[in-house]
Enzyme design. Structure first.
Site, short mmCIF file in Angstrom:
data_model
loop_
_atom_site.label_atom_id
_atom_site.label_comp_id
_atom_site.label_asym_id
_atom_site.label_seq_id
_atom_site.Cartn_x
_atom_site.Cartn_y
_atom_site.Cartn_z
N LYS A 143 0.86 -1.18 0.00
CA LYS A 143 0.00 0.00 0.00
C LYS A 143 0.91 1.24 0.00
O LYS A 143 2.08 1.15 0.39
CB LYS A 143 -0.95 -0.04 1.20
CG LYS A 143 -0.27 0.08 2.57
CD LYS A 143 -0.27 1.51 3.06
CE LYS A 143 0.42 1.64 4.38
NZ LYS A 143 0.63 3.02 4.80
N HIS A 173 -0.13 -5.19 6.11
CA HIS A 173 0.44 -5.97 7.20
C HIS A 173 -0.33 -5.77 8.50
O HIS A 173 -0.25 -6.59 9.42
CB HIS A 173 1.91 -5.60 7.42
CG HIS A 173 2.13 -4.21 7.92
ND1 HIS A 173 2.24 -3.12 7.08
CD2 HIS A 173 2.24 -3.73 9.17
CE1 HIS A 173 2.42 -2.03 7.80
NE2 HIS A 173 2.42 -2.37 9.08
N GLU A 211 1.41 7.26 17.34
CA GLU A 211 2.81 6.86 17.45
C GLU A 211 3.64 7.97 18.07
O GLU A 211 3.40 9.15 17.82
CB GLU A 211 3.39 6.51 16.09
CG GLU A 211 2.71 5.36 15.37
CD GLU A 211 3.34 5.10 14.02
OE1 GLU A 211 4.22 4.24 13.95
OE2 GLU A 211 2.94 5.76 13.04
N ASP A 230 -1.76 7.46 4.70
CA ASP A 230 -0.81 6.47 5.18
C ASP A 230 -1.45 5.42 6.06
O ASP A 230 -1.15 4.23 5.96
CB ASP A 230 0.32 7.16 5.95
CG ASP A 230 1.40 6.18 6.39
OD1 ASP A 230 1.87 5.40 5.56
OD2 ASP A 230 1.77 6.21 7.59
N HIS A 235 -5.17 0.88 6.68
CA HIS A 235 -5.15 0.05 7.87
C HIS A 235 -6.39 0.23 8.74
O HIS A 235 -7.02 -0.75 9.16
CB HIS A 235 -3.91 0.37 8.72
CG HIS A 235 -2.62 0.19 8.00
ND1 HIS A 235 -2.39 -0.84 7.13
CD2 HIS A 235 -1.47 0.92 8.03
CE1 HIS A 235 -1.15 -0.75 6.66
NE2 HIS A 235 -0.59 0.30 7.18
N LYS A 333 1.55 11.00 14.26
CA LYS A 333 2.96 10.79 14.61
C LYS A 333 3.44 11.87 15.57
O LYS A 333 2.82 12.92 15.73
CB LYS A 333 3.83 10.79 13.35
CG LYS A 333 3.62 9.57 12.45
CD LYS A 333 4.59 9.60 11.28
CE LYS A 333 4.49 8.32 10.45
NZ LYS A 333 4.93 7.13 11.20
#
Length: 469
Positions: A143, A173, A211, A230, A235, A333
Site C-alpha cells: 500500500k 500488514h 505513534e 498512510d 489500515h 505521529k
C-alpha cells in the site's frame, strides 16, 4: 480456486531497499527457520545497485541473523541453504522487455514482490503485458494501492490483465492473521458480546493508532501521503470493517471478504467535513526528553504541501446494525503516548437507580489493544469504603500473539497461496471512495490545518478521540 502450488522463487523488486532489509527479509527468515516456507525456495533480490550474488547473500545473512539465533539446528540449516541459493538481478525498471526476460529465467511458480515506491510500482505494472509473466505467478503490492479511487480502479484493471485476482496480494500488514482472528474470535465465539454488538447498545467506536515516532527517514514518502492516506485510508478502515462486519458463515476468504466489502460499501464520512474531520501538524516539542524539530522544518519536507501528521475522521455505516453510531478513526505521529487500540464504548444503563454515586453513570468500555495484543473490559463495581459509591475496574487478559512479525504473517499467506491476509480489488477501491471527498476538502482548505507540539496528545480541542482515554 486459490493457487496453492509451492513457490520456487520469491523475486523482490527493490530488494536492496529499506523495506526489504527491515521488514520483509526478517519476516521471511522466521518462516524459513520454522519450516513454513516452501522447500528449496530461491530468494532473488533485484535493484539498480551493481550488486553481485555475494552482496545479496550478505544482505540475506544479516537479515536472517535474528531468526537464526532463535532457530533450532534444522532451522539454521534451512536458513543457511536459503542464503547460499540466494541470487541477485540488476534490473532497469524503465526497460520492461529486459525485466520480462529476467523473470522468464527464474524458476516458476514465482511471486513478484513490488517493494517499491507507489509510483514506480504503478508504472512497472503498466509496462507489463498479458503473457509476459509465467503461469501461476503471484503479484504482491505494497500500500498505498493507487492514489485515489480512479487510479486504484485502473491499477486493478492492469493487474487483472496479467494474473487472476486470487494471484494478486495487496499487502496490508496491519491485517496479519493474529489481528483479524483476535477480533473475529472475540466477537463471534462469545454470546455475551454478539447480541449487544449494534446501535442499540453501543454509543461509539474509536480506532486509534498514535505513534511517538516521527518521520524516521521516510520524509520522501510521508510528505506526499500524510496520516490520512498512510494509515486511515488503508489500515484503520480495514480494521473498522472487521469490527463492524456481520457474522460470516465460515472463516473462508470468500465469506470474510464479501462481508468486509459490504461493510465498506455502507460507509461514508458525513459531508460537513469541518465537523466530521480534523487535521493537524506537529510543531517543535519534546518526546522522552529528546527535542523534536517541527515537521515543517524536517529534512525532505515541503511545508507548502500542508501535509497533516495527525488525522481524525468520523465514519458512519449506513446499515441496520450501525446506523447512528460514529466510528472515529485517528492516527498520527510525534505524539506524547503510543496508543494502538480500538475502544468500544457502550451506552449507559437505561435506568440508574437513585442512590448510586461515584462512577455509577460511566459507560462500560471494551478495549482491544493491538500492540501489545490485550483485551480489557472496563466495568463499575461497588467500592470498599461505601457500597453505594461505584468505582471503575478493568478485567484484562492477553490475546493471541503470533510468533511471526506482521510481515512474517503476510508472507506466510503469500507463500502458501492464502489471500485472506491481502486486500481484494473492490475493497481497495471502496477505501479510496470513502476518503477521496475528505482529501478534496482538505486540498481546498475547507478544513483548517491545526497544530500540536511534538510529545503532546494533539490539539486540545480534539475531544472526540481523547476524552477519558
Amino acid at each position: 480456486m486459490n493457487d496453492t502450488s509451492p513457490l520456487r522463487t520469491l523475486l523482490i523488486l527493490g530488494g536492496t531497499g529499506d523495506l526489504s532489509q527491515r521488514l520483509l527479509l526478517p519476516g521471511l527468515g522466521q518462516l524459513i527457520a520454522s519450516g513454513r516456507a516452501p522447500e528449496n525456495l530461491t530468494v532473488t533480490g533485484s535493484g539498480s545497485r551493481d550488486w553481485s550474488d555475494g552482496d545479496w547473500q550478505d544482505r540475506l545473512r544479516s537479515s536472517f541473523a535474528a531468526a537464526r539465533e532463535d532457530a533450532d539446528e534444522q532451522g539454521r540449516r534451512a536458513l543457511d541453504a536459503a542464503v547460499e541459493s540466494g541470487s541477485y538481478l540488476r534490473v532497469d525498471l524503465q526497460d520492461p522487455e529486459r525485466l520480462v526476460r529476467d523473470i522468464a529465467g527464474l524458476q516458476a511458480p514465482l511471486a513478484l514482490y513490488f517493494a517499491l515506491p507507489p509510483g514506480l510500482t504503478q508504472s512497472t505494472v503498466a509496462a507489463l503485458k498479458p503473457g509476459d509473466l509465467p503461469d501461476e505467478t503471484r503479484l504482491v503490492l505494497e500500500k498505498p494501492f493507487g492514489t485515489d479511487e480512479e487510479s486504484a480502479r485502473e491499477l486493478n484493471r492492469l493487474l487483472a490483465d496479467l494474473v487472476p485476482e486470487d494471484h494478486i496480494y495487496r499487502v496490508d500488514h496491519f491485517l496479519g492473521m493474529a489481528t483479524v482472528m483476535n477480533i473475529l474470535g472475540l466477537r463471534f465465539t462469545n454470546r455475551i458480546l454478539e447480541p449487544v454488538w449494534n446501535n442499540l447498545h453501543i454509543d461509539r467506536v474509536e480506532i486509534v493508532f498514535d505513534e511517538e515516532l516521527g518521520l524516521e527517514g521516510r520524509a520522501a514518502y510521508y510528505d506526499g501521503a500524510g496520516a490520512l492516506r498512510d494509515m486511515i485510508q488503508s489500515h484503520l478502515l480495514h480494521t473498522m470493517a472487521v469490527i463492524a462486519m456481520g457474522a460470516p458463515a465460515t472463516l473462508g476468504e470468500r465469506d470474510l471478504r464479501d462481508l468486509l466489502a459490504a461493510t465498506l460499501r455502507a460507509s461514508s464520512v458525513p459531508e460537513d467535513y469541518r465537523a466530521s474531520t480534523r487535521r493537524a501538524r506537529w510543531t517543535a516539542g519534546e518526546i522522552n526528553g529528546e527535542g523534536i524539530e517541527a515537521y515543517a522544518d524536517s529534512p525532505g519536507v515541503d511545508p507548502a504541501r500542508n501535509t497533516e501528521t495527525l488525522a481524525e475522521v468520523e465514519i458512519r455505516i449506513d446499515n441496520e446494525r450501525w446506523a447512528g453510531v460514529p466510528f472515529i478513526l485517528r492516527s498520527g505521529k510525534a505524539l506524547g503516548k503510543q496508543r494502538k487500540e480500538a475502544v468500544v464504548t457502550f451506552k449507559p444503563v437505561s435506568h440508574l437507580p437513585t442512590g448510586f454515586t461515584g462512577a455509577a453513570g460511566d459507560a462500560s468500555r471494551l478495549r482491544i489493544s493491538f500492540a501489545p495484543a490485550r483485551l480489557e473490559l472496563e466495568l463499575n463495581v461497588n467500592g470498599p469504603a461505601d457500597v453505594f459509591d461505584m468505582e471503575r475496574t478493568g478485567l484484562a487478559a492477553p490475546m493471541h500473539k503470533s510468533t511471526f512479525t506482521p510481515y512474517g504473517e503476510v508472507l506466510d499467506g503469500i507463500l502458501s497461496g492464502d489471500p485472506l491476509v491481502s486486500v481484494r480489488a473492490d475493497v481497495a477501491e471502496e477505501c479510496w471512495r470513502i476518503v477521496d471527498p475528505v482529501l478534496a476538502a482538505w486540498a481546498a482548505d475547507q478544513v483548517p490545518l491545526e497544530s500540536y507540539p511534538a510529545g503532546t496528545a494533539g490539539p486540545p480541542g480534539w475531544k472526540t478521540s481523547r476524552a477519558d482515554l
